[in-house]
Scaffold this active site. Structure first.
Site, PDB file in Angstrom:
ATOM      1  N   HIS A 119      40.817  54.728  23.357  1.00  0.00           N
ATOM      2  CA  HIS A 119      41.064  55.978  24.074  1.00  0.00           C
ATOM      3  C   HIS A 119      42.542  56.218  24.364  1.00  0.00           C
ATOM      4  O   HIS A 119      42.882  57.080  25.177  1.00  0.00           O
ATOM      5  CB  HIS A 119      40.267  55.989  25.381  1.00  0.00           C
ATOM      6  N   CYS A 172      53.697  65.056  23.266  1.00  0.00           N
ATOM      7  CA  CYS A 172      53.909  66.504  23.333  1.00  0.00           C
ATOM      8  C   CYS A 172      52.878  67.180  22.437  1.00  0.00           C
ATOM      9  O   CYS A 172      52.744  66.827  21.257  1.00  0.00           O
ATOM     10  CB  CYS A 172      55.323  66.863  22.887  1.00  0.00           C
ATOM     11  N   CYS A 194      61.387  69.511  22.650  1.00  0.00           N
ATOM     12  CA  CYS A 194      61.122  70.874  22.168  1.00  0.00           C
ATOM     13  C   CYS A 194      60.738  71.837  23.280  1.00  0.00           C
ATOM     14  O   CYS A 194      60.567  73.039  23.022  1.00  0.00           O
ATOM     15  CB  CYS A 194      60.029  70.858  21.108  1.00  0.00           C
ATOM     16  N   CYS A 249      33.204  39.876  34.926  1.00  0.00           N
ATOM     17  CA  CYS A 249      33.899  39.509  33.686  1.00  0.00           C
ATOM     18  C   CYS A 249      34.867  38.351  33.893  1.00  0.00           C
ATOM     19  O   CYS A 249      34.952  37.458  33.052  1.00  0.00           O
ATOM     20  CB  CYS A 249      34.659  40.712  33.134  1.00  0.00           C
TER      21      CYS A 249
END
Length: 283
Positions: free
Chosen positions: A123, A131, A186, A271
């Site tokens: 992910h 951007c 940009c 865990c």
């Protein structure tokens, strides 16, 4: 194919016996990072959350202001998180050549911080920014510094009173007036380099995950799931792929998961303690 009923255990020896001599692919979720102070989405005691969707984020400045204001506070906490014994144990198993590939649904980067190599960040990574216009990626710390300069005192005013989600979203309610900043290259729209709900995981990344699971065989491979409820198809599909191929599936998670019926063994435990005990046994 009919799924066998999973054996439910809290004994690492049971898991070690099953995994002995096998090549492993690990799939991890938010439950692995809870011991690092990062709450999960669906574990026992987790509060209901409503993460921003991709379509909402790209709808305009108001949504982006809300996201970045909350994330600005959340990142100030999240960047201080450190790997816990579960991350360290998986890194040790990887260094020993037992975990051949690690797929994580987490965006916190703690597997890398623990020294694990070859991680597939399914992910994406919250410590990177992309951007949407020029596709340039940049470090999150760079953006954090710019947001801090544009919004002096904002983090300090809110950090003591809110909870933070696994994706770094902090429950800040008042975000009006927060100033977002554009891409330094940009002037375009900046987004965390993570997959939002409603956004597709890049195809090449999915293909790499399927290839890793597909390389396992029933005779010499196994899929180890750690800290994931498998509620979203993004991770569950790899468990289904392993099960269909006859590859043993071991799930370590507190509470039930959506993949329980596909598990060979399910360990209903934390865990950190389970993986640490597993790493200490000869596999």
């Amino acid at each position: 194919m009919t799924a066998p009923a999973p054996g439910i255990s809290t004994d690492p020896d049971t898991v070690a016996e099953l995994l002995a001599g096998r090549r492993l692919v690990a799939l991890t979720g938010a439950g692995l990072s809870t011991d690092s102070g990062i709450p999960d989405y669906r574990g026992p005691g987790s509060r209901p959350r409503n993460p921003m969707t991709y379509s909402e984020f790209v709808s305009g400045v108001p949504a982006q202001r809300r996201y970045w204001a909350r994330s600005h506070v959340g990142w100030a906490r999240m960047r201080r998180a450190e790997p816990n014994p579960g991350h360290v144990a998986l890194a040790a198993l990887g260094a020993a050549g037992l975990v051949e590939r690690l797929i994580t649904q987490n965006v916190d980067g703690l597997h890398d911080a623990a020294g694990h190599r070859g991680v597939i960040d399914l992910h994406g990574r919250i410590d990177e920014v992309v951007c949407l216009d020029c596709r340039r990626t940049s470090p999150r710390e760079e953006l954090q510094a710019r947001l801090t300069a544009s919004n002096p005192g904002f983090t300090e005013a809110h950090s003591a009173e809110v909870e933070t989600a696994p994706d770094g979203d902090a429950a800040v309610e008042i975000t009006e007036g927060f100033r977002i900043v554009p891409c330094g290259a940009c002037g375009g729209t900046l987004k965390p380099h993570v997959v939002f709900f409603g956004e597709n995981v890049p195809r090449d990344r999915v293909a790499r995950c399927y290839a890793a699971v597909g390389a396992l065989t029933p005779d010499d491979g196994a899929l180890l799931v750690a800290g994931s409820s498998l509620q979203v198809m993004s991770g569950l599909r790899f468990v289904r792929a392993a099960w269909k191929a006859g590859v043993p599936v071991v799930i370590v998670n507190r509470g039930a998961t959506r993949g329980d019926e596909l598990a060979t063994v399910r360990v209903d435990a934390g865990c950190s303690e389970t993986l640490t005990a597993l790493a200490a046994r000869p596999l």
